[in-house]
Design a protein around this motif. Structure first.
Motif, short mmCIF file in Angstrom:
data_model
loop_
_atom_site.label_atom_id
_atom_site.label_comp_id
_atom_site.label_asym_id
_atom_site.label_seq_id
_atom_site.Cartn_x
_atom_site.Cartn_y
_atom_site.Cartn_z
N ILE A 3 0.61 -0.28 -8.09
CA ILE A 3 -0.44 -1.23 -7.72
C ILE A 3 -0.51 -2.40 -8.69
CG2 ILE A 3 -2.96 -1.48 -7.50
CD1 ILE A 3 -2.96 1.40 -6.35
N LYS A 4 -0.34 -2.07 -9.97
CA LYS A 4 -0.48 -3.10 -11.02
C LYS A 4 0.74 -4.03 -11.04
CE LYS A 4 -1.68 -3.35 -15.87
NZ LYS A 4 -1.97 -2.58 -17.08
N THR A 5 0.48 -5.32 -11.01
CA THR A 5 1.60 -6.26 -10.97
C THR A 5 1.75 -7.08 -12.25
OG1 THR A 5 0.22 -7.98 -10.00
CG2 THR A 5 1.42 -6.55 -8.46
N GLU A 118 4.90 0.17 -1.78
CA GLU A 118 4.73 -0.62 -3.02
C GLU A 118 3.70 0.07 -3.91
OE1 GLU A 118 5.52 -4.35 -3.41
OE2 GLU A 118 6.07 -4.88 -1.36
N GLU A 119 2.62 0.50 -3.25
CA GLU A 119 1.53 1.16 -3.98
C GLU A 119 2.04 2.35 -4.79
OE1 GLU A 119 -1.95 2.18 -1.53
OE2 GLU A 119 -2.14 4.03 -2.69
N SER A 336 -2.85 -7.17 -8.77
CA SER A 336 -2.69 -5.98 -7.95
C SER A 336 -1.88 -6.35 -6.71
CB SER A 336 -4.08 -5.49 -7.52
OG SER A 336 -4.01 -4.66 -6.38
N TYR A 338 -2.69 -5.52 -3.97
CA TYR A 338 -3.73 -5.81 -2.98
C TYR A 338 -4.63 -6.93 -3.51
CZ TYR A 338 -2.36 -1.24 -1.06
OH TYR A 338 -1.66 -0.18 -0.53
N GLY A 343 -8.60 -6.55 -1.86
CA GLY A 343 -7.98 -6.09 -3.10
C GLY A 343 -9.01 -5.91 -4.20
N THR A 347 -8.68 -2.14 -5.18
CA THR A 347 -7.92 -1.88 -6.40
C THR A 347 -8.71 -1.07 -7.44
OG1 THR A 347 -6.72 -3.92 -5.98
CG2 THR A 347 -6.47 -2.95 -8.16
N LEU A 350 -8.87 2.59 -6.48
CA LEU A 350 -7.65 3.37 -6.64
C LEU A 350 -7.23 3.49 -8.10
CD1 LEU A 350 -5.51 1.97 -3.65
CD2 LEU A 350 -6.81 4.10 -3.71
N GLU A 351 -7.51 2.43 -8.88
CA GLU A 351 -6.97 2.38 -10.24
C GLU A 351 -8.02 2.40 -11.35
OE1 GLU A 351 -3.60 3.05 -9.69
OE2 GLU A 351 -3.02 1.38 -10.98
#
Lengths: 475, 243
Positions: A3-5, A118-119, A336, A338, A343, A347, A350-351
């Motif tokens: 998730i983290k970009t 991707e997630e 993220s 998302y 998002g 985000t 989830l995180e």
């Protein structure tokens, strides 16, 4: 990828986004185009608000009975020879997927677009075991070639790139020697991808909706790449979020129509593919083996909470396409996969808040997202719920802000204190009202960084009102 | 008809008296008897939107008490009025206060909404000479659902040359605490808004929410531009002034 970009700090990412003039122009144009088309196709359909109510009801009903429909779906897939794996975590999902690939001794994998892969960072996991994973959605392919540049939009992942940048990427990575004309670029991509389609032993797809009553999965695309990914390879693995389910084809009909209109302003996309089980005797194409991986990865923790409506999302990006914040900072600012309003809500769920505590505040609560959402997720209200949890539960609010809010509440519920403060206001504001750049106490200092304040003039409203009360003059 | 004015803290503390004065004068001209409950403060939105709901509840209780005996509550702000409609959510676990919150919401109106929907008046007899445009504020249109009322009233103002604001549905970047918490983003948003306002060549930007007007006007002033910012109450109370 996961998730983290980005490892950069939120405001550094924002600054980068704001300074990326090409990206901003592209976003403004895309928002105009997508939102314009959406308005057109929803008006054509008519009674859009009734459709939204219906879509909301379908999604709510499905989530309320998710265990039932998941069971039905799994049973139907299994009865038709399909394999189902329920993954509680990203790791579990990747373990299963890599084990299937290893089992097939597969090296070449073709993928259609899927946010959930991707997630869970699936590509990385497959590359680790030596696989060649190729994204076949044009946007995703461009990003993959460009050293895995993260997506900046959930429907249009390479929105932030222009055709010259794409040409350059093709040139460096694939010795492309033609122009930046989109037709030429697309043709080149098509030629390149054809080889990968033909070489792939395993095809991996996402899933827009799974149909419980028949154990089918459906894919909504415009490029036809998902059909190629599911007809040529001998093994198909479909990865889906556990909430991505509809009871019957009847509900699918409604939601697909709303997804296409909301996402890209089309009545239907070029390809709506429904796939049930593996190839049967007499079928000319399709996989010999069919796997469905159902991903939880934090979703069941959202069920039953005040954030449950987040799971209604059908990933259309309508909220992103109207968001005035996204408009100026772009997708990468969210850090993220998302981005945008959905998002900013999803985000942190989830995180957690550690890396994403700013996201719920990166909104003016203008509610354009809530108004745009085809399944009526109250996005701006959920952002407030996040803020509430950050204050009350996560304890991530600064001491200064807590103190300020306590002071605010005290003053605003004690008229005497409020009056003292408001009487003092003109003397505070007066000297800095015009051009007082970055001057003033507390938040005023932040306000005046970019704006002036109204100059206090003459008598206050209260004095005026009192004065006429005394005179008995109400004319 | 008896009307209690909820002035809002911005009109009370930060803005010149003319917004409140105009609101009172219009309502009286239209036959209302206006009172001003002196204990009123702020609607509580800054705390509510920042997630400080305990603090917001204290303020809400105070406001509910302040306006308990009012027949109608009218406010020159779509955003603050919409906040009065949110009180109910603050008291989900407190039936007594929830009932009171609902009562307050039922009788609370934004100024133009009150004039058009309750008083059933669309022409207030105003005259204002100048080129103008109008900023539709987000909370007023999307949360309170008031879209038509201000336009109906402006259509009947004599002398007004109206140009629609391009991208009028776009937020101006105020967002309460957003304006100070997210300064760089807010700056970009308000810049775009000012740019669109300039495109209309209007001399006056009209709005129905002082939060937005303070943000847009503050940016216009900082940039040294000449567009004047006025609250819709000031326009509706005009009798032939020029922009």
């Amino acid at each position: 990828m996961g998730i983290k970009t980005s490892n950069e700090k939120f405001f550094d990412r924002v600054e980068k986004g704001i300074n990326d003039s090409f990206m901003r122009k592209a976003v403004v144009e895309a928002q105009g185009r997508l939102e314009g088309r959406k308005t057109q196709t929803t008006e054509e359909l008519g009674n859009w608000e009734d459709w939204r109510d219906l879509a909301e009801e379908i999604r709510q009903h499905t989530l309320e009975n998710l265990d039932y429909y998941l069971e039905q779906f799994v049973e139907n897939v299994s009865n038709q020879g399909g394999h189902v794996f329920f993954a509680e975590t990203a790791e579990e999902a990747n373990e299963y997927i890599t084990s299937v690939v290893k089992d097939k001794k597969a090296k070449n994998i073709i993928k259609s677009k899927s946010m959930v892969t991707e997630e869970i960072g699936m590509n990385g996991a497959l590359e680790e075991i030596g696989c060649n994973v190729v994204e076949s959605d044009l946007g995703e392919w461009i990003l993959q070639l460009d050293d895995h540049d993260p997506p900046s939009h959930i429907v249009v992942p390479a929105l932030h790139k222009n055709k010259e940048q794409i040409r350059d990427t093709f040139k460096v990575k694939r010795q492309y020697d033609k122009s930046s004309d989109p037709t030429e670029l697309a043709l080149f991509a098509r030629e390149q991808l054809r080889k990968d389609f033909l070489a792939a032993e395993v095809g991996i797809t996402g899933c827009n909706f799974a149909v419980a009553e028949s154990g089918s999965i459906t894919l909504v695309t415009n490029e036809g790449n998902a059909r190629m990914s599911t007809t040529l390879p001998k093994t198909q693995i479909t990865v889906m979020g556990m909430e991505r389910i509809v009871p019957t084809w009847k509900e699918l009909d409604i939601l697909v129509s709303m997804l296409c209109r909301s996402a890209v302003g089309q009545k239907l996309t070029s390809y709506i593919t429904g796939l049930t089980a593996a190839k049967e005797e007499g079928d000319v194409d399709g996989p010999e083996e069919f796997h469905v991986v159902i991903i939880d990865n934090g979703r069941s923790k959202i069920l039953g909470t005040k954030f449950q409506s987040t799971l209604q999302c059908i990933r259309c990006a309508a909220c992103i396409n109207v968001c005035p914040v996204y408009r100026h900072v772009g997708g990468h600012s969210y850090g993220s996969i998302y981005p945008g309003p959905i998002g900013a809500v999803l985000t942190p769920l989830l995180e957690g808040y550690d890396d994403y505590k700013e996201l719920p505040y990166a909104s003016t609560l203008c509610a354009a997202c809530t108004e745009a959402c085809p399944v009526k997720i109250p996005l701006h209200e959920l952002l407030i719920e996040h803020r509430k949890d950050i204050v009350e539960e996560a304890g991530k609010t600064s001491f200064a802000e807590k103190l300020a809010m306590k002071g605010y509440a005290f003053a605003m519920s004690n008229p005497g204190v409020y009056r003292i403060g408001s009487k003092a206001a003109p003397s505070v504001i007066g000297p800095i009202a015009k051009g007082g750049e970055g001057k003033g106490p507390g938040p005023v200092k932040l306000w005046t960084q970019i704006r002036d304040l109204p100059e206090p003039t003459g008598e206050s409203f209260r004095k005026w009102f009192e004065g006429r009360d005394k005179k008995g003059d109400k004319s | 008809m008896k009307v209690s004015l909820f002035l809002t803290c911005l009109a009370d503390v930060v803005y010149p008296a003319s917004v409140g004065r105009s609101t009172v004068e219009i309502l009286e001209r239209l036959g209302c008897e206006v009172d001003f409950p002196k204990k009123q403060t702020c609607c509580g939105q800054p705390a509510f939107n920042s997630g400080f709901h305990k603090e917001s509840r204290e303020v809400a209780k105070h406001m509910i008490k302040t306006f308990e005996s009012a027949e109608y509550v009218v406010s020159p702000s779509g955003s603050c009025t919409s906040m009065l409609h949110e009180y109910e959510k603050l008291f989900e676990d407190d039936l007594e206060w929830q009932v009171k919150a609902k009562e307050l919401a039922k009788k609370s109106y934004e100024l133009t909404q009150f004039i058009v929907d309750v008083l059933k008046i669309e022409d207030v007899g105003a005259e204002f000479n100048g080129n103008v445009t109008y900023h539709t504020s987000c909370h007023m249109t999307r949360l309170l659902g008031v879209k038509e009322a201000p336009m109906k009233l402006l259509e009947n103002v004599k002398g007004l040359k109206f140009t629609e604001l391009p991208f009028k549905q776009q937020c101006c970047g105020f967002g309460g605490t957003f304006s100070v918490k997210m300064v760089p983003i807010s700056e970009q948003m308000v810049n775009e808004k000012v740019h669109h306002i300039e495109e209309t060549e209007a001399e006056v930007l009209i709005g129905a929410d002082l939060g937005c007007l303070m943000n847009i006007g503050g940016r216009i002033d900082r940039q040294g531009k000449s567009v004047k910012v006025m609250h819709i109450a000031e326009i509706l109370n005009s009798r032939g002034e020029a922009g």
